[in-house]
Design a protein around this motif. Structure first.
Motif, PDB file in Angstrom:
ATOM      1  N   GLU A 256     125.448 110.253  -9.241  1.00  0.00           N
ATOM      2  CA  GLU A 256     126.188 109.090  -8.760  1.00  0.00           C
ATOM      3  C   GLU A 256     125.176 108.236  -7.994  1.00  0.00           C
ATOM      4  O   GLU A 256     124.176 108.747  -7.490  1.00  0.00           O
ATOM      5  N   THR A 257     125.427 106.939  -7.893  1.00  0.00           N
ATOM      6  CA  THR A 257     124.521 106.067  -7.168  1.00  0.00           C
ATOM      7  C   THR A 257     125.289 105.242  -6.149  1.00  0.00           C
ATOM      8  O   THR A 257     126.284 104.608  -6.489  1.00  0.00           O
ATOM      9  N   MET A 258     124.824 105.277  -4.906  1.00  0.00           N
ATOM     10  CA  MET A 258     125.360 104.413  -3.857  1.00  0.00           C
ATOM     11  C   MET A 258     124.404 103.236  -3.763  1.00  0.00           C
ATOM     12  O   MET A 258     123.198 103.418  -3.626  1.00  0.00           O
ATOM     13  N   VAL A 259     124.929 102.018  -3.859  1.00  0.00           N
ATOM     14  CA  VAL A 259     124.083 100.824  -3.891  1.00  0.00           C
ATOM     15  C   VAL A 259     124.260 100.040  -2.596  1.00  0.00           C
ATOM     16  O   VAL A 259     125.381  99.806  -2.147  1.00  0.00           O
ATOM     17  N   PHE A 260     123.125  99.642  -2.010  1.00  0.00           N
ATOM     18  CA  PHE A 260     123.110  98.895  -0.760  1.00  0.00           C
ATOM     19  C   PHE A 260     122.290  97.631  -0.946  1.00  0.00           C
ATOM     20  O   PHE A 260     121.303  97.628  -1.674  1.00  0.00           O
ATOM     21  N   GLN A 261     122.690  96.580  -0.251  1.00  0.00           N
ATOM     22  CA  GLN A 261     121.880  95.370  -0.196  1.00  0.00           C
ATOM     23  C   GLN A 261     121.343  95.273   1.224  1.00  0.00           C
ATOM     24  O   GLN A 261     122.092  95.440   2.194  1.00  0.00           O
ATOM     25  N   TYR A 262     120.042  95.018   1.337  1.00  0.00           N
ATOM     26  CA  TYR A 262     119.386  95.017   2.642  1.00  0.00           C
ATOM     27  C   TYR A 262     118.238  94.025   2.630  1.00  0.00           C
ATOM     28  O   TYR A 262     117.361  94.112   1.767  1.00  0.00           O
ATOM     29  N   ASP A 263     118.261  93.090   3.524  1.00  0.00           N
ATOM     30  CA  ASP A 263     117.155  92.151   3.698  1.00  0.00           C
ATOM     31  C   ASP A 263     116.751  91.477   2.378  1.00  0.00           C
ATOM     32  O   ASP A 263     115.577  91.354   2.058  1.00  0.00           O
ATOM     33  N   GLY A 264     117.755  91.095   1.580  1.00  0.00           N
ATOM     34  CA  GLY A 264     117.494  90.429   0.314  1.00  0.00           C
ATOM     35  C   GLY A 264     117.109  91.355  -0.826  1.00  0.00           C
ATOM     36  O   GLY A 264     116.785  90.899  -1.919  1.00  0.00           O
ATOM     37  N   HIS A 265     117.119  92.644  -0.600  1.00  0.00           N
ATOM     38  CA  HIS A 265     116.781  93.633  -1.628  1.00  0.00           C
ATOM     39  C   HIS A 265     118.014  94.468  -1.949  1.00  0.00           C
ATOM     40  O   HIS A 265     118.933  94.576  -1.148  1.00  0.00           O
ATOM     41  N   ILE A 266     118.007  95.077  -3.118  1.00  0.00           N
ATOM     42  CA  ILE A 266     119.072  95.999  -3.500  1.00  0.00           C
ATOM     43  C   ILE A 266     118.436  97.364  -3.728  1.00  0.00           C
ATOM     44  O   ILE A 266     117.390  97.476  -4.370  1.00  0.00           O
ATOM     45  N   LEU A 267     119.073  98.401  -3.181  1.00  0.00           N
ATOM     46  CA  LEU A 267     118.553  99.766  -3.291  1.00  0.00           C
ATOM     47  C   LEU A 267     119.679 100.692  -3.698  1.00  0.00           C
ATOM     48  O   LEU A 267     120.795 100.581  -3.181  1.00  0.00           O
ATOM     49  N   GLY A 268     119.411 101.591  -4.628  1.00  0.00           N
ATOM     50  CA  GLY A 268     120.373 102.617  -5.020  1.00  0.00           C
ATOM     51  C   GLY A 268     119.906 103.971  -4.531  1.00  0.00           C
ATOM     52  O   GLY A 268     118.746 104.328  -4.709  1.00  0.00           O
ATOM     53  N   ILE A 269     120.787 104.710  -3.894  1.00  0.00           N
ATOM     54  CA  ILE A 269     120.488 106.080  -3.463  1.00  0.00           C
ATOM     55  C   ILE A 269     121.268 107.016  -4.375  1.00  0.00           C
ATOM     56  O   ILE A 269     122.492 106.933  -4.468  1.00  0.00           O
TER      57      ILE A 269
ATOM     58  N   ALA B  93     119.821 102.821   7.156  1.00  0.00           N
ATOM     59  CA  ALA B  93     118.786 101.868   7.583  1.00  0.00           C
ATOM     60  C   ALA B  93     117.412 102.534   7.638  1.00  0.00           C
ATOM     61  O   ALA B  93     116.401 101.913   7.306  1.00  0.00           O
ATOM     62  N   TYR B  94     117.341 103.788   8.027  1.00  0.00           N
ATOM     63  CA  TYR B  94     116.073 104.517   8.071  1.00  0.00           C
ATOM     64  C   TYR B  94     115.427 104.555   6.688  1.00  0.00           C
ATOM     65  O   TYR B  94     114.236 104.266   6.521  1.00  0.00           O
ATOM     66  N   PHE B  95     116.222 104.914   5.680  1.00  0.00           N
ATOM     67  CA  PHE B  95     115.690 105.014   4.322  1.00  0.00           C
ATOM     68  C   PHE B  95     115.345 103.643   3.754  1.00  0.00           C
ATOM     69  O   PHE B  95     114.332 103.484   3.081  1.00  0.00           O
ATOM     70  N   LEU B  96     116.177 102.653   4.034  1.00  0.00           N
ATOM     71  CA  LEU B  96     115.901 101.302   3.555  1.00  0.00           C
ATOM     72  C   LEU B  96     114.608 100.777   4.166  1.00  0.00           C
ATOM     73  O   LEU B  96     113.763 100.205   3.468  1.00  0.00           O
ATOM     74  N   ASP B  97     114.423 100.974   5.463  1.00  0.00           N
ATOM     75  CA  ASP B  97     113.186 100.543   6.128  1.00  0.00           C
ATOM     76  C   ASP B  97     111.964 101.234   5.525  1.00  0.00           C
ATOM     77  O   ASP B  97     110.924 100.613   5.315  1.00  0.00           O
ATOM     78  N   LYS B  98     112.073 102.537   5.242  1.00  0.00           N
ATOM     79  CA  LYS B  98     110.946 103.278   4.655  1.00  0.00           C
ATOM     80  C   LYS B  98     110.575 102.719   3.293  1.00  0.00           C
ATOM     81  O   LYS B  98     109.404 102.512   2.995  1.00  0.00           O
ATOM     82  N   VAL B  99     111.569 102.479   2.462  1.00  0.00           N
ATOM     83  CA  VAL B  99     111.300 101.985   1.117  1.00  0.00           C
ATOM     84  C   VAL B  99     110.677 100.597   1.179  1.00  0.00           C
ATOM     85  O   VAL B  99     109.649 100.339   0.551  1.00  0.00           O
ATOM     86  N   PHE B 100     111.286  99.693   1.930  1.00  0.00           N
ATOM     87  CA  PHE B 100     110.824  98.322   1.906  1.00  0.00           C
ATOM     88  C   PHE B 100     109.545  98.112   2.721  1.00  0.00           C
ATOM     89  O   PHE B 100     108.743  97.258   2.381  1.00  0.00           O
ATOM     90  N   SER B 101     109.298  98.900   3.757  1.00  0.00           N
ATOM     91  CA  SER B 101     108.028  98.764   4.470  1.00  0.00           C
ATOM     92  C   SER B 101     106.894  99.300   3.602  1.00  0.00           C
ATOM     93  O   SER B 101     105.787  98.769   3.614  1.00  0.00           O
ATOM     94  N   HIS B 102     107.171 100.316   2.800  1.00  0.00           N
ATOM     95  CA  HIS B 102     106.172 100.858   1.861  1.00  0.00           C
ATOM     96  C   HIS B 102     105.840  99.808   0.801  1.00  0.00           C
ATOM     97  O   HIS B 102     104.676  99.612   0.460  1.00  0.00           O
ATOM     98  N   GLN B 103     106.858  99.123   0.297  1.00  0.00           N
ATOM     99  CA  GLN B 103     106.637  98.084  -0.716  1.00  0.00           C
ATOM    100  C   GLN B 103     105.836  96.920  -0.122  1.00  0.00           C
ATOM    101  O   GLN B 103     104.939  96.393  -0.766  1.00  0.00           O
TER     102      GLN B 103
END
Length: 75
Positions: free
Chosen positions: A6-19, A60-70
């Motif tokens: 299953e995928t949970m989808v979030f929008q954050y800071d203009g990006h979309i992320l699926g967990i 937010a922790y995971f979103l920050d990790k992904v987008f700061s890495h990018q």
């Protein structure tokens, strides 16, 4: 690991992320009070929801990790 997720989808800071998760047990909206805070990164703590002990992840922790890495890679 292969299989169906299953995928949970979030929008954050203009990006979309699926967990991806193995399964979503329930979706609910509730006022909550975390009874047991966590020292683990990415986990806010544990609360009782509908009579069951529930871990609360810090999205937010995971979103920050992904987008700061990018951003560091210039993506």
């Amino acid at each position: 690991k292969t299989g169906r997720y299953e995928t949970m989808v979030f929008q954050y800071d203009g990006h979309i992320l699926g967990i991806m998760v193995s399964r979503i047990l329930d979706i609910t909206e509730a006022v909550y009070d975390i009874k047991l805070a966590s020292d683990s990164d990415g986990l806010l703590g544990t609360l009782v929801l509908n009579g069951k002990s529930t871990d609360v992840i810090d999205v937010a922790y995971f979103l920050d990790k992904v987008f700061s890495h990018q951003k560091a890679k210039g993506v």
